[in-house]
Design a protein around this motif. Structure first.
Motif, PDB file in Angstrom:
ATOM      1  N   ASP A   1       8.901   1.421   5.715  1.00 48.34           N
ATOM      2  CA  ASP A   1       7.935   2.339   5.132  1.00 48.34           C
ATOM      3  C   ASP A   1       7.626   1.920   3.704  1.00 48.34           C
ATOM      4  O   ASP A   1       6.516   2.104   3.213  1.00 48.34           O
ATOM      5  CB  ASP A   1       8.484   3.770   5.147  1.00 48.34           C
ATOM      6  N   PHE A   2       8.620   1.387   3.027  1.00 50.65           N
ATOM      7  CA  PHE A   2       8.463   0.852   1.685  1.00 50.65           C
ATOM      8  C   PHE A   2       9.598  -0.125   1.449  1.00 50.65           C
ATOM      9  O   PHE A   2      10.537  -0.214   2.251  1.00 50.65           O
ATOM     10  CB  PHE A   2       8.487   1.968   0.623  1.00 50.65           C
ATOM     11  N   ALA A   3       9.519  -0.877   0.369  1.00 56.37           N
ATOM     12  CA  ALA A   3      10.579  -1.843   0.061  1.00 56.37           C
ATOM     13  C   ALA A   3      10.656  -2.038  -1.442  1.00 56.37           C
ATOM     14  O   ALA A   3       9.633  -2.168  -2.110  1.00 56.37           O
ATOM     15  CB  ALA A   3      10.311  -3.184   0.753  1.00 56.37           C
ATOM     16  N   ILE A   4      11.875  -2.051  -1.985  1.00 53.06           N
ATOM     17  CA  ILE A   4      12.045  -2.258  -3.415  1.00 53.06           C
ATOM     18  C   ILE A   4      12.058  -3.747  -3.728  1.00 53.06           C
ATOM     19  O   ILE A   4      12.425  -4.566  -2.886  1.00 53.06           O
ATOM     20  CB  ILE A   4      13.345  -1.593  -3.928  1.00 53.06           C
ATOM     21  N   ASN A   5      11.646  -4.076  -4.943  1.00 49.02           N
ATOM     22  CA  ASN A   5      11.681  -5.470  -5.369  1.00 49.02           C
ATOM     23  C   ASN A   5      12.980  -5.749  -6.128  1.00 49.02           C
ATOM     24  O   ASN A   5      13.843  -4.877  -6.246  1.00 49.02           O
ATOM     25  CB  ASN A   5      10.447  -5.819  -6.206  1.00 49.02           C
TER      26      ASN A   5
ATOM     27  N   LEU B   1       0.825  -1.210   0.000  1.00 51.55           N
ATOM     28  CA  LEU B   1       0.000   0.000   0.000  1.00 51.55           C
ATOM     29  C   LEU B   1       0.857   1.258   0.000  1.00 51.55           C
ATOM     30  O   LEU B   1       0.522   2.256  -0.652  1.00 51.55           O
ATOM     31  CB  LEU B   1      -0.926  -0.002   1.219  1.00 51.55           C
ATOM     32  N   ALA B   2       1.984   1.194   0.714  1.00 59.45           N
ATOM     33  CA  ALA B   2       2.896   2.338   0.720  1.00 59.45           C
ATOM     34  C   ALA B   2       3.416   2.608  -0.688  1.00 59.45           C
ATOM     35  O   ALA B   2       3.557   3.758  -1.110  1.00 59.45           O
ATOM     36  CB  ALA B   2       4.056   2.079   1.680  1.00 59.45           C
ATOM     37  N   GLY B   3       3.702   1.522  -1.425  1.00 62.67           N
ATOM     38  CA  GLY B   3       4.149   1.685  -2.802  1.00 62.67           C
ATOM     39  C   GLY B   3       3.072   2.274  -3.687  1.00 62.67           C
ATOM     40  O   GLY B   3       3.341   3.133  -4.536  1.00 62.67           O
ATOM     41  N   ILE B   4       1.815   1.841  -3.501  1.00 61.30           N
ATOM     42  CA  ILE B   4       0.704   2.378  -4.279  1.00 61.30           C
ATOM     43  C   ILE B   4       0.534   3.870  -4.004  1.00 61.30           C
ATOM     44  O   ILE B   4       0.203   4.654  -4.901  1.00 61.30           O
ATOM     45  CB  ILE B   4      -0.596   1.608  -3.952  1.00 61.30           C
ATOM     46  N   GLN B   5       0.774   4.277  -2.768  1.00 61.93           N
ATOM     47  CA  GLN B   5       0.625   5.687  -2.390  1.00 61.93           C
ATOM     48  C   GLN B   5       1.809   6.544  -2.814  1.00 61.93           C
ATOM     49  O   GLN B   5       1.803   7.757  -2.603  1.00 61.93           O
ATOM     50  CB  GLN B   5       0.429   5.786  -0.876  1.00 61.93           C
TER      51      GLN B   5
END
Length: 456
Positions: free
Chosen positions: A387-391, A151-155
């Motif tokens: 808070d976010f994470a890269i793939n 969700l953090a990535g979507i935001q």
């Protein structure tokens, strides 16, 4: 792929005789016309954007009633794809949605390819590439925490720092190119300032890269192997932990002959627990195979729960097993604490995490989960708070950007001409753009969106 077509797909999971609602989604310029051809709304209901209509879906020629349904109309650009979008909310199950899907196809729509709705949203500027990938990650989330990261990535919490980095690199590039084109009209380039700016950029890049392994942990889960001698209570521990009878438990040593798996959620982290066969010397061929698989599982695991018996203490056999698995991140589980005082057992000083359990009585399970969460939070096998994470794709692009920026720093140190600076700066800018989707190739897009489900 023709993005001018109107596409259609089933946008909800279809479970025979179980789903209450099934959604068929259309996107494209012909979507409203197809909807008006198939959907009949009684009364004076207004066909307006973002209004839900009640009515019936009928075959356009035979007028046969197909389903009683709701229709949601979302006209461009106020939709997920930024195109005209229509959703039929039908009764769940296989037949209603399949029949409605076929009517849409017969009316001129084509079946959407995997991820095509999200691809159109990206190409139409509705979302960037990090947000599109986060949509897929949210659909496949295995725990509340992985869902929050998605969700953090979507935001846009990942996209924004990447854009900031790219903007900083563009500022540096413009300063350098200005000195190349207008050297006589501008003051000398501030090399010290450029170095300081590059140092800040690289520090941020490294911080974001550190989220890769931790994000992968949340996406794929933590693999935990329960390892120890026969009859120390490994299977009882798995059953108590999973609150099920996944493993056979008896007083006979060597009962477990193969690896038994169980899926759990621990403090928001998906965990795959492997109950392994007791490790010992044996002449039993089948048990030998089980022991070998146990050792293999322990070496592949992210975390080993090395289990011993409080009644017998730390034995020579335990020491031998520890020598084989002690190179892995490890928590010592002293089980059967009702049979002896676990605090008197002499254990190797290298073991820092110890948990006391009596699995047969469901004791110590909460403490075990706390120990696992602590191990994760300390960074031994990853970290939980993100808070976010890269793939992996984003990490690869960011690593390329990092190498290019480091090369710029080396170029400055070697006092090479400014033209050399711009080469690596441009490469870094391009790599950063690939993360959010700026300048990304069609083949990369195909690879990314082909992993999406149809209808998303």
């Amino acid at each position: 792929m023709n993005l001018g077509d109107t596409i259609v797909a089933i946008a909800s999971a279809v479970v025979p005789n179980q789903g209450s609602i099934g959604i068929v989604r259309l996107s494209g310029q012909d979507a409203p016309a197809i909807a008006q051809r198939l959907f009949h709304s009684p009364g004076q209901q207004q066909w307006e954007s973002h209004r839900i209509l009640y009515g019936y879906i009928r075959h356009p020629e035979t007028k046969e009633l197909i389903d009683e349904a709701l229709l949601l109309l979302m006209l461009a650009p106020r939709s997920f794809t930024a195109e005209d979008v229509v959703e039929f909310h039908c009764h769940g199950g296989i037949m209603p949605v399949q029949q409605v899907l076929q009517l849409c196809l017969d009316s001129g729509a084509r079946l959407a390819e995997p991820g095509e709705f999200s691809l159109r949203a990206f190409l139409n500027g509705r979302i960037d590439l990090t947000q599109a990938e986060s949509v897929a990650e949210l659909v496949g989330a295995k725990s509340p925490q992985s869902a929050q990261v998605a969700l953090a990535g979507i935001q846009g919490r990942l996209a924004q720092p990447i854009r900031d980095l790219r903007s900083q690199c563009l500022d540096i590039l413009s300063e350098v190119e200005a000195r190349i084109d207008f050297e006589d009209d501008l003051p000398p380039l501030d090399e010290v300032g450029i170095r300081e700016e590059l140092t800040k950029v690289l520090a941020t890049v490294n911080q974001i890269l550190q989220t890769s392994d931790r994000g992968e942990l949340l996406r794929s889960g933590l693999k935990v192997a329960i390892v120890g001698r026969p009859n120390v209570g490994k299977s009882s521990l798995l059953n108590a932990w999973s609150r099920s009878d996944r493993a056979i438990v008896t007083d006979l040593p060597g009962t477990t002959r193969d690896v038994v798996e169980s899926q759990l959620i621990v403090k928001g982290i998906p965990v795959q627990v492997l109950d392994t066969a007791g490790i010992r010397q044996t002449e039993d061929t089948v048990e030998q195979i089980g022991v070998e698989r146990s050792l293999q599982a322990s070496q592949k695991a992210d975390l080993v729960l090395f289990t011993i018996d409080a009644g017998t203490g730390w034995t020579e056999a335990d020491q031998e097993i520890f020598a084989q698995v002690g190179d892995r991140p490890l928590i010592l589980v002293i089980n059967k604490t009702d049979l002896g005082d676990p605090t008197t057992i002499a254990i190797p000083e290298s073991i820092t995490q110890v948990v006391y359990t009596t699995a047969a009585q469901q004791k110590g399970i909460e403490e075990l989960e706390e120990a696992i969460a602590t191990t994760v939070a300390e960074g031994t096998v990853g970290a939980a708070d993100l808070d976010f994470a890269i793939n992996q794709r984003q990490a690869a692009a960011l690593t390329r950007a990092k190498k290019s920026l480091e090369q710029v720093a080396d170029t400055i140190t070697d006092q090479l001409p400014l033209d050399f600076w711009t080469i690596d700066l441009r490469t870094a800018i391009q790599s950063l753009g690939e993360i959010t989707g700026e300048g990304v190739t069609e083949s990369v897009l195909d690879r990314i969106f082909s992993r999406f489900c149809i209808g998303k």
